[in-house]
Design a protein around this motif. Structure first.
Motif, PDB file in Angstrom:
ATOM      1  N   UNK A 126       0.855  -1.194   0.000  1.00 21.46           N
ATOM      2  CA  UNK A 126       0.000   0.000   0.000  1.00 21.46           C
ATOM      3  C   UNK A 126       0.886   1.237   0.000  1.00 21.46           C
ATOM      4  N   UNK A 127       0.843   2.000  -1.069  1.00 24.63           N
ATOM      5  CA  UNK A 127       1.662   3.208  -1.163  1.00 24.63           C
ATOM      6  C   UNK A 127       1.006   4.401  -0.487  1.00 24.63           C
ATOM      7  N   UNK A 139      -1.024   4.630  -5.687  1.00 23.08           N
ATOM      8  CA  UNK A 139      -0.770   3.645  -6.741  1.00 23.08           C
ATOM      9  C   UNK A 139      -1.509   4.017  -8.023  1.00 23.08           C
ATOM     10  N   UNK A 140      -2.761   4.487  -7.887  1.00 16.64           N
ATOM     11  CA  UNK A 140      -3.521   4.895  -9.074  1.00 16.64           C
ATOM     12  C   UNK A 140      -2.864   6.082  -9.769  1.00 16.64           C
ATOM     13  N   UNK A 180       3.452  19.625  -0.363  1.00 16.74           N
ATOM     14  CA  UNK A 180       3.982  18.816   0.765  1.00 16.74           C
ATOM     15  C   UNK A 180       3.241  17.489   0.857  1.00 16.74           C
ATOM     16  N   UNK A 181       2.882  16.921  -0.276  1.00 14.44           N
ATOM     17  CA  UNK A 181       2.139  15.656  -0.320  1.00 14.44           C
ATOM     18  C   UNK A 181       3.158  14.516  -0.280  1.00 14.44           C
ATOM     19  N   UNK A 182       3.675  14.232   0.928  1.00 12.86           N
ATOM     20  CA  UNK A 182       4.829  13.349   1.024  1.00 12.86           C
ATOM     21  C   UNK A 182       4.555  11.907   0.602  1.00 12.86           C
ATOM     22  N   UNK A 183       3.337  11.325   0.765  1.00 17.57           N
ATOM     23  CA  UNK A 183       3.147   9.960   0.240  1.00 17.57           C
ATOM     24  C   UNK A 183       3.389   9.866  -1.277  1.00 17.57           C
ATOM     25  N   UNK A 184       2.962  10.894  -2.017  1.00 16.62           N
ATOM     26  CA  UNK A 184       3.168  10.882  -3.468  1.00 16.62           C
ATOM     27  C   UNK A 184       4.650  11.070  -3.795  1.00 16.62           C
ATOM     28  N   UNK A 185       5.313  12.014  -3.096  1.00 13.22           N
ATOM     29  CA  UNK A 185       6.730  12.263  -3.365  1.00 13.22           C
ATOM     30  C   UNK A 185       7.549  11.009  -3.089  1.00 13.22           C
TER      31      UNK A 185
END
Length: 307
Positions: free
Chosen positions: A77-78, A89-90, A270-275
């Protein structure tokens, strides 16, 4: 060979883990957070900001946030984007093909231009053709890709009107970004091909082949070039990471949708999960390409054995 590949794949796990932790800490060192970025758009009150931070887990200690992210990563799970709550992931699945397409196109430009030009310069060393090829190589290395992209837009899109600036997802829309991305790498391959081939052409077995009366083309293609390919292949593998990173900039110059525009917007927000996930995917691709290069060594030079 199978044992060697499994060993290399196993070694990538701690390396990727280190990259994830390093990027996590670097993102956290940036002043502000995702809620601060929202504040500039939504005019939230202090209570609303505290509530959103609690809901997103941003008020938890740093080690707890990192631990939760790593646990999710272990389950495949990303995470979810902090803006829009879409699964990361999407987002990556939707944007990665365009970036890989641009990276491969840039690599093809580099190989198709770089290797023949390097061979040409090596066969005509110390002539005006050699000097011209060297100057072209130096020019390609010296020109920044983003500046070259802007010049290509000015010439072929604005002045001549031959190619679209943005919006065309076909081959015509790929030409200028691929040229801007690949020309600098073509210059590096040209210089390396020339230097390597000149050295190989001075070896005894090449002189022997020529003394036996073999045609010059057969000596160069069949004997010298094959032995000169190993360092060139190594450089091509290393350049994949450079091209993938360069694609991030070129996508923004040409307003192409891809990992570059995705990660740029994620850094701003600052969307760190995406980065983190984008960096992780880039690192994994880089490792896989270099593993493929290692395997190709044995194909090009059968003397190489893996244990």
């Amino acid at each position: 060979m199978s044992y060697y590949i499994l060993k290399r794949v196993a070694l990538t796990v701690p390396m990727l883990l280190g990259i994830v932790i390093l990027v996590f800490m670097m993102v956290k060192l940036i002043p502000g957070d995702a809620v601060s970025a929202m504040q500039g758009q939504l005019k939230l009150s202090a209570e609303q900001m505290a509530s959103i931070r609690h809901a997103l887990g941003l008020d938890q200690p740093l080690y707890v946030q990192l631990g939760n992210y790593l646990l999710g990563l272990a389950r495949g799970d990303l995470g979810r984007s902090l803006f829009g709550a879409r699964p990361v992931r999407e987002l990556i699945t939707a944007n990665l093909p365009a970036t890989i397409q641009l990276t491969i196109a840039g690599m093809l430009v580099a190989i198709v231009l770089g290797i023949p030009l390097g061979i040409f310069a090596a066969l005509r060393q110390n002539t005006a053709w050699d000097v011209g090829a060297t100057l072209v190589g130096l020019g390609g290395v010296s020109i920044p890709a983003f500046w070259l992209g802007l010049m290509l837009i000015q010439l072929f899109a604005v002045t001549l009107g031959w190619l679209p600036i943005t919006g065309d997802r076909g081959l015509r829309g790929l030409i200028m970004p691929a040229l801007a991305l690949g020309l600098a790498e073509a210059a590096i391959i040209t210089r390396l091909t020339r230097a390597t081939l000149v050295e190989v052409l001075r070896t005894d077995y090449v002189r022997t082949a020529r003394a036996k009366g073999l045609a010059d083309g057969g000596v160069v293609i069949g004997h010298a070039l094959r032995n000169a390919l190993l360092p060139i292949l190594t450089m091509i593998g290393m350049q994949f990471g450079s091209l993938f990173g360069g694609a991030v900039i070129i996508e923004n110059v040409f307003a192409r949708q891809g990992i570059g525009t995705l990660v740029t917007q994620a850094v701003i927000n600052r969307d760190f999960p995406v980065v983190q996930s984008c960096v992780l995917v880039a690192a994994a691709l880089y490792v896989l390409v270099n593993l493929l290069v290692d395997v190709l060594y044995a194909v090009i030079d059968p003397r190489i054995k893996y244990s």
